[in-house]
Design a protein around this motif. Structure first.
Motif, PDB file in Angstrom:
ATOM      1  N   UNK A   1      10.893  55.211  16.221  1.00 13.37           N
ATOM      2  CA  UNK A   1      10.450  54.976  17.599  1.00 13.37           C
ATOM      3  C   UNK A   1      11.485  55.464  18.604  1.00 13.37           C
ATOM      4  N   UNK A   2      12.768  55.266  18.297  1.00  8.98           N
ATOM      5  CA  UNK A   2      13.844  55.765  19.152  1.00  8.98           C
ATOM      6  C   UNK A   2      13.781  57.287  19.245  1.00  8.98           C
ATOM      7  N   UNK A   3      13.583  57.947  18.116  1.00  7.79           N
ATOM      8  CA  UNK A   3      13.477  59.407  18.070  1.00  7.79           C
ATOM      9  C   UNK A   3      12.284  59.900  18.901  1.00  7.79           C
TER      10      UNK A   3
ATOM     11  N   UNK B   1      10.963  50.866  26.038  1.00  5.03           N
ATOM     12  CA  UNK B   1      10.081  52.004  25.803  1.00  5.03           C
ATOM     13  C   UNK B   1       9.902  52.346  24.329  1.00  5.03           C
ATOM     14  N   UNK B   2      10.609  51.609  23.452  1.00  6.39           N
ATOM     15  CA  UNK B   2      10.463  51.922  22.030  1.00  6.39           C
ATOM     16  C   UNK B   2      10.736  50.744  21.085  1.00  6.39           C
ATOM     17  N   UNK B   3      11.280  49.616  21.583  1.00  7.75           N
ATOM     18  CA  UNK B   3      11.692  48.566  20.649  1.00  7.75           C
ATOM     19  C   UNK B   3      11.289  47.168  21.110  1.00  7.75           C
TER      20      UNK B   3
ATOM     21  N   UNK C   1       7.516  59.319  24.012  1.00  5.62           N
ATOM     22  CA  UNK C   1       6.379  58.574  23.456  1.00  5.62           C
ATOM     23  C   UNK C   1       6.853  57.186  23.010  1.00  5.62           C
ATOM     24  N   UNK C   2       6.063  56.156  23.321  1.00  7.05           N
ATOM     25  CA  UNK C   2       6.338  54.805  22.857  1.00  7.05           C
ATOM     26  C   UNK C   2       5.459  54.536  21.634  1.00  7.05           C
ATOM     27  N   UNK C   3       5.970  54.822  20.442  1.00  5.79           N
ATOM     28  CA  UNK C   3       5.216  54.621  19.201  1.00  5.79           C
ATOM     29  C   UNK C   3       4.924  53.151  18.926  1.00  5.79           C
TER      30      UNK C   3
END
Length: 151
Positions: free
Chosen positions: A129-131, A31-33, A138-140
């Motif tokens: 992105x983790x934050x 979801x972020x990485x 949100x998935x930046x």
């Protein structure tokens, strides 16, 4: 001259265990990485990570994990160079967590300077992105690096 080492950090408004699990668990990491992982990060395990913007899989070797405090792994952080990545988590006031990532070391030459710039940017992006994922869902990363895909 000293060797080059990356060090970047961010404070996340979530308890340390939430941050720890978001890093270890591939369903969270996607979801972020990363796009995919061959498994959960566990000490002594070798995993394969697939990033959404690249076709190749990246091998990581999990070195050490201390629950809610520390995660380390080795990977090819620079071409033909295995580097240690360390993620430390520190509980902060207000039930938040300071997450710090270090990676290194490289020689202070042209290759090392290029690595320092690229991977510092990458780890700062990882933390942002983790934050965003943990604080706001949100998935930046989604679609952010489409321009890197070779057509």
């Amino acid at each position: 001259m000293e060797k080059l080492k990356i060090s970047t950090a961010i404070q996340i408004a979530r308890p340390v265990n939430d941050v720890f699990e978001a890093i270890l668990e591939p369903d969270n990491m996607s979801n972020y990485f990363i796009a995919e992982s061959s498994g959960r990060m566990e000490e002594g395990k070798t995993l394969q990570w697939k990033f959404p913007e690249f076709d190749e899989w990246v091998e990581i070797e999990v070195v050490e994990i201390t629950t809610d405090e520390y995660i380390s792994f080795q990977w090819e952080g620079s071409k033909d160079k295995k580097l240690l990545v360390e993620i430390t988590l520190l509980p902060m006031n207000g039930n938040s967590t300071l997450a710090r990532v270090t990676e290194g070391e490289m020689e202070p030459d042209e290759t090392g300077i290029k690595w320092l710039a690229q991977n510092t940017e990458g780890w700062a992006n990882f933390l942002a992105c983790l934050k965003a994922y943990l604080e706001h869902g949100i998935n930046l990363r989604k679609g952010a690096f489409e321009f890197l895909k070779v057509n």
